[in-house]
Design a protein around this motif. Sequence first.
Motif, PDB file in Angstrom:
ATOM      1  N   PHE A   8       0.827  -1.204   0.000  1.00 34.71           N
ATOM      2  CA  PHE A   8       0.000   0.000   0.000  1.00 34.71           C
ATOM      3  C   PHE A   8       0.863   1.256   0.000  1.00 34.71           C
ATOM      4  O   PHE A   8       0.608   2.218  -0.738  1.00 34.71           O
ATOM      5  N   SER A   9       1.884   1.265   0.825  1.00 35.26           N
ATOM      6  CA  SER A   9       2.775   2.423   0.901  1.00 35.26           C
ATOM      7  C   SER A   9       3.414   2.723  -0.452  1.00 35.26           C
ATOM      8  O   SER A   9       3.433   3.870  -0.913  1.00 35.26           O
ATOM      9  N   LEU A  10       3.921   1.696  -1.104  1.00 36.46           N
ATOM     10  CA  LEU A  10       4.565   1.883  -2.411  1.00 36.46           C
ATOM     11  C   LEU A  10       3.577   2.348  -3.469  1.00 36.46           C
ATOM     12  O   LEU A  10       3.887   3.226  -4.291  1.00 36.46           O
ATOM     13  N   SER A  11       2.370   1.789  -3.454  1.00 30.98           N
ATOM     14  CA  SER A  11       1.383   2.163  -4.466  1.00 30.98           C
ATOM     15  C   SER A  11       0.899   3.592  -4.266  1.00 30.98           C
ATOM     16  O   SER A  11       0.634   4.302  -5.246  1.00 30.98           O
ATOM     17  N   PHE A  12       0.784   4.057  -3.011  1.00 29.86           N
ATOM     18  CA  PHE A  12       0.375   5.448  -2.784  1.00 29.86           C
ATOM     19  C   PHE A  12       1.472   6.407  -3.250  1.00 29.86           C
ATOM     20  O   PHE A  12       1.192   7.426  -3.895  1.00 29.86           O
ATOM     21  N   MET A  13       2.725   6.097  -2.950  1.00 30.68           N
ATOM     22  CA  MET A  13       3.824   6.958  -3.381  1.00 30.68           C
ATOM     23  C   MET A  13       3.933   7.030  -4.901  1.00 30.68           C
ATOM     24  O   MET A  13       4.382   8.043  -5.450  1.00 30.68           O
ATOM     25  N   SER A  14       3.511   5.982  -5.595  1.00 29.21           N
ATOM     26  CA  SER A  14       3.661   5.954  -7.056  1.00 29.21           C
ATOM     27  C   SER A  14       2.777   6.978  -7.767  1.00 29.21           C
ATOM     28  O   SER A  14       2.996   7.275  -8.944  1.00 29.21           O
ATOM     29  N   PHE A  15       1.792   7.564  -7.066  1.00 34.30           N
ATOM     30  CA  PHE A  15       1.022   8.662  -7.665  1.00 34.30           C
ATOM     31  C   PHE A  15       1.940   9.824  -8.043  1.00 34.30           C
ATOM     32  O   PHE A  15       1.638  10.586  -8.968  1.00 34.30           O
ATOM     33  N   ALA A  16       3.046   9.981  -7.344  1.00 34.02           N
ATOM     34  CA  ALA A  16       3.965  11.087  -7.615  1.00 34.02           C
ATOM     35  C   ALA A  16       4.652  10.958  -8.966  1.00 34.02           C
ATOM     36  O   ALA A  16       5.218  11.932  -9.479  1.00 34.02           O
ATOM     37  N   LEU A  17       4.606   9.770  -9.575  1.00 34.03           N
ATOM     38  CA  LEU A  17       5.281   9.546 -10.851  1.00 34.03           C
ATOM     39  C   LEU A  17       4.434   9.930 -12.056  1.00 34.03           C
ATOM     40  O   LEU A  17       4.933   9.926 -13.187  1.00 34.03           O
ATOM     41  N   ASN A  18       3.170  10.267 -11.833  1.00 41.85           N
ATOM     42  CA  ASN A  18       2.273  10.572 -12.957  1.00 41.85           C
ATOM     43  C   ASN A  18       2.717  11.832 -13.687  1.00 41.85           C
ATOM     44  O   ASN A  18       3.058  12.840 -13.070  1.00 41.85           O
ATOM     45  N   THR A  19       2.691  11.765 -15.027  1.00 42.01           N
ATOM     46  CA  THR A  19       3.106  12.912 -15.850  1.00 42.01           C
ATOM     47  C   THR A  19       1.949  13.507 -16.645  1.00 42.01           C
ATOM     48  O   THR A  19       2.169  14.273 -17.580  1.00 42.01           O
ATOM     49  N   GLY A  20       0.726  13.143 -16.286  1.00 40.13           N
ATOM     50  CA  GLY A  20      -0.423  13.746 -16.957  1.00 40.13           C
ATOM     51  C   GLY A  20      -1.402  12.765 -17.560  1.00 40.13           C
ATOM     52  O   GLY A  20      -2.362  13.167 -18.220  1.00 40.13           O
ATOM     53  N   SER A  21      -1.206  11.474 -17.324  1.00 40.61           N
ATOM     54  CA  SER A  21      -2.097  10.452 -17.878  1.00 40.61           C
ATOM     55  C   SER A  21      -3.212  10.148 -16.877  1.00 40.61           C
ATOM     56  O   SER A  21      -2.945   9.592 -15.802  1.00 40.61           O
ATOM     57  N   ILE A  22      -4.449  10.482 -17.228  1.00 40.31           N
ATOM     58  CA  ILE A  22      -5.572  10.181 -16.346  1.00 40.31           C
ATOM     59  C   ILE A  22      -5.811   8.673 -16.272  1.00 40.31           C
ATOM     60  O   ILE A  22      -6.258   8.153 -15.238  1.00 40.31           O
ATOM     61  N   GLU A  23      -5.490   7.961 -17.366  1.00 43.12           N
ATOM     62  CA  GLU A  23      -5.637   6.509 -17.357  1.00 43.12           C
ATOM     63  C   GLU A  23      -4.672   5.863 -16.353  1.00 43.12           C
ATOM     64  O   GLU A  23      -5.043   4.937 -15.627  1.00 43.12           O
ATOM     65  N   LEU A  24      -3.443   6.367 -16.310  1.00 42.23           N
ATOM     66  CA  LEU A  24      -2.474   5.860 -15.335  1.00 42.23           C
ATOM     67  C   LEU A  24      -2.914   6.211 -13.919  1.00 42.23           C
ATOM     68  O   LEU A  24      -2.723   5.431 -12.990  1.00 42.23           O
ATOM     69  N   PHE A  25      -3.526   7.371 -13.760  1.00 44.32           N
ATOM     70  CA  PHE A  25      -4.068   7.792 -12.470  1.00 44.32           C
ATOM     71  C   PHE A  25      -5.122   6.793 -11.988  1.00 44.32           C
ATOM     72  O   PHE A  25      -5.117   6.362 -10.832  1.00 44.32           O
ATOM     73  N   TYR A  26      -6.031   6.401 -12.892  1.00 46.17           N
ATOM     74  CA  TYR A  26      -7.067   5.427 -12.532  1.00 46.17           C
ATOM     75  C   TYR A  26      -6.469   4.059 -12.225  1.00 46.17           C
ATOM     76  O   TYR A  26      -6.896   3.381 -11.284  1.00 46.17           O
ATOM     77  N   LEU A  27      -5.477   3.644 -13.029  1.00 51.44           N
ATOM     78  CA  LEU A  27      -4.814   2.356 -12.785  1.00 51.44           C
ATOM     79  C   LEU A  27      -4.149   2.341 -11.415  1.00 51.44           C
ATOM     80  O   LEU A  27      -4.191   1.325 -10.703  1.00 51.44           O
ATOM     81  N   ASN A  28      -3.564   3.470 -11.045  1.00 50.17           N
ATOM     82  CA  ASN A  28      -2.914   3.573  -9.739  1.00 50.17           C
ATOM     83  C   ASN A  28      -3.916   3.364  -8.605  1.00 50.17           C
ATOM     84  O   ASN A  28      -3.631   2.690  -7.605  1.00 50.17           O
ATOM     85  N   TRP A  29      -5.122   3.911  -8.747  1.00 46.90           N
ATOM     86  CA  TRP A  29      -6.169   3.702  -7.743  1.00 46.90           C
ATOM     87  C   TRP A  29      -6.550   2.234  -7.639  1.00 46.90           C
ATOM     88  O   TRP A  29      -6.759   1.706  -6.544  1.00 46.90           O
ATOM     89  N   ALA A  30      -6.646   1.568  -8.794  1.00 46.49           N
ATOM     90  CA  ALA A  30      -7.021   0.152  -8.788  1.00 46.49           C
ATOM     91  C   ALA A  30      -5.949  -0.696  -8.113  1.00 46.49           C
ATOM     92  O   ALA A  30      -6.248  -1.564  -7.276  1.00 46.49           O
ATOM     93  N   VAL A  86       4.766  11.372  -1.697  1.00 46.48           N
ATOM     94  CA  VAL A  86       5.866  10.534  -1.222  1.00 46.48           C
ATOM     95  C   VAL A  86       5.917  10.512   0.306  1.00 46.48           C
ATOM     96  O   VAL A  86       6.022   9.440   0.926  1.00 46.48           O
ATOM     97  N   VAL A  87       5.835  11.678   0.934  1.00 49.99           N
ATOM     98  CA  VAL A  87       5.963  11.749   2.385  1.00 49.99           C
ATOM     99  C   VAL A  87       4.792  11.055   3.072  1.00 49.99           C
ATOM    100  O   VAL A  87       4.982  10.262   4.010  1.00 49.99           O
ATOM    101  N   VAL A  88       3.568  11.340   2.621  1.00 50.14           N
ATOM    102  CA  VAL A  88       2.408  10.685   3.219  1.00 50.14           C
ATOM    103  C   VAL A  88       2.471   9.175   2.978  1.00 50.14           C
ATOM    104  O   VAL A  88       2.128   8.381   3.863  1.00 50.14           O
ATOM    105  N   GLY A  89       2.931   8.776   1.799  1.00 54.20           N
ATOM    106  CA  GLY A  89       3.053   7.353   1.501  1.00 54.20           C
ATOM    107  C   GLY A  89       4.101   6.638   2.336  1.00 54.20           C
ATOM    108  O   GLY A  89       4.000   5.423   2.552  1.00 54.20           O
TER     109      GLY A  89
END
Length: 427
Positions: free
Chosen positions: A99-121, A183-186
């Motif tokens: 969970f910690s790693l997956s929450f931090m990975s939101f910081a890697l998004n460069t503008g893809s809403i599809e990747l944003f949704y995948l990250n939530w899943a 990153v910090v919250v994650g």
Amino acid sequence: MDMVNNAPTAQAGSQEFRRGWGVVLAAMLGIGLGLSPVPFYTIGMLAPELRKAFGWEFSAMMVGLPIMTLGVLIVSPLVGLLADRYGVRRVTLVSIVLFSLSFMSFALNTGSIELFYLNWALMAIFGAGTLPITWTRAVNNRFDLHKGLALGLSLLGTGVFGFLVKPLTAWLIADYGWRAAYVVVGLLPLLISLPVALLAFHDVDGSLTNSADRRAALARRAAAAPGLTLRESLRDYRFWLLAVAFVLISFSVGGLIPNMENILKIAGFARDDIVALVSLIGLSVIVGRIAGGWLIDRLWAPGVALVMISLPAFACYMLADAQLTTSSARVAIVLIGMAAGIEYDLMAFLVARYFGMKSYGAIYGAQYGFFAFGAGIAPVVFGKAFDKTGSYHSVLTLAAVFLVLGAVALLGLGRYRRFDPSSAAQA
């Protein structure tokens, strides 16, 4: 005479906490820094930054919550079954890290809403083991006389970190940017909840170190534990009554909290006032956890829920008032926070009292799926209502009705079930 009769009970209750305080502490930190509160409490602060960075619509970003809900609906029953079979400790420790790693990975998004949704899943799938499904099983197994209070204290973390994480996120965004905030919250689950869980979180099978012995002990305890199986529960009207009630309740509370900043904004409150007001949610969740846990130990839990969950219906009408004042906003937020405070421990308590511990993980997981469904679709419904009308009035009215209906429905559960204790003693 009363003092003589109550002395053994009081002594047994204190022994429960002496033996189980470590489990309660680990559960409090694990739940408070888990999948349930962290994304929910931070999205309101992070969404405006993502909108500025990528131009995403607010309602589009809120779709992440129902995506997470769908993932939880699919995974939470499986997590419950895994906890029943292999023990909650293993499931939670692995899930904290993922969970910690997956929450931090939101910081890697460069503008893809599809990747944003995948990250939530992915976050829902990997983080489902940090939900109350796992933590509350160990608490329920270790407490009986003070079950409600122990559950309330265990779930206190959602209020504590709900109070702290909003200003922390706001400060990180202001000084370091939204990527650093992710990153910090994650990192918090890895730095806080994981070490404590490694040291203190053990179910009643924690003394067994051999995997085969542990699985055998879990199998024996599950077979002998009093209660219903998941299949038996699905044929019981109480299961479906509880599911409907918590869909209605979670929809109302789950729609109000992430939209609270915008509700206050359109009411004319300044940014600093909004931050101060929404921080009351976390504090009132703490009060709801402790007060609710104490009350359901002593009074009939559905009756307690009728009062604590119906009162926020008045809060909805206050928030819908065009002349909303600071005082009325405070009262409304406190009422909503207290309802949010009793939700999780009430669900865990009711599952244990009406269905027993035989298949607690699977039954709680299924019920949590219904709860997550209501909480997941609510922010989108609230957002769509605002986009369409420019107001939350209609959806706030709907939430008020749902709160009353959900609280009244719980009265239909009837008296607590009495399961044969002899099988549990043998286990």
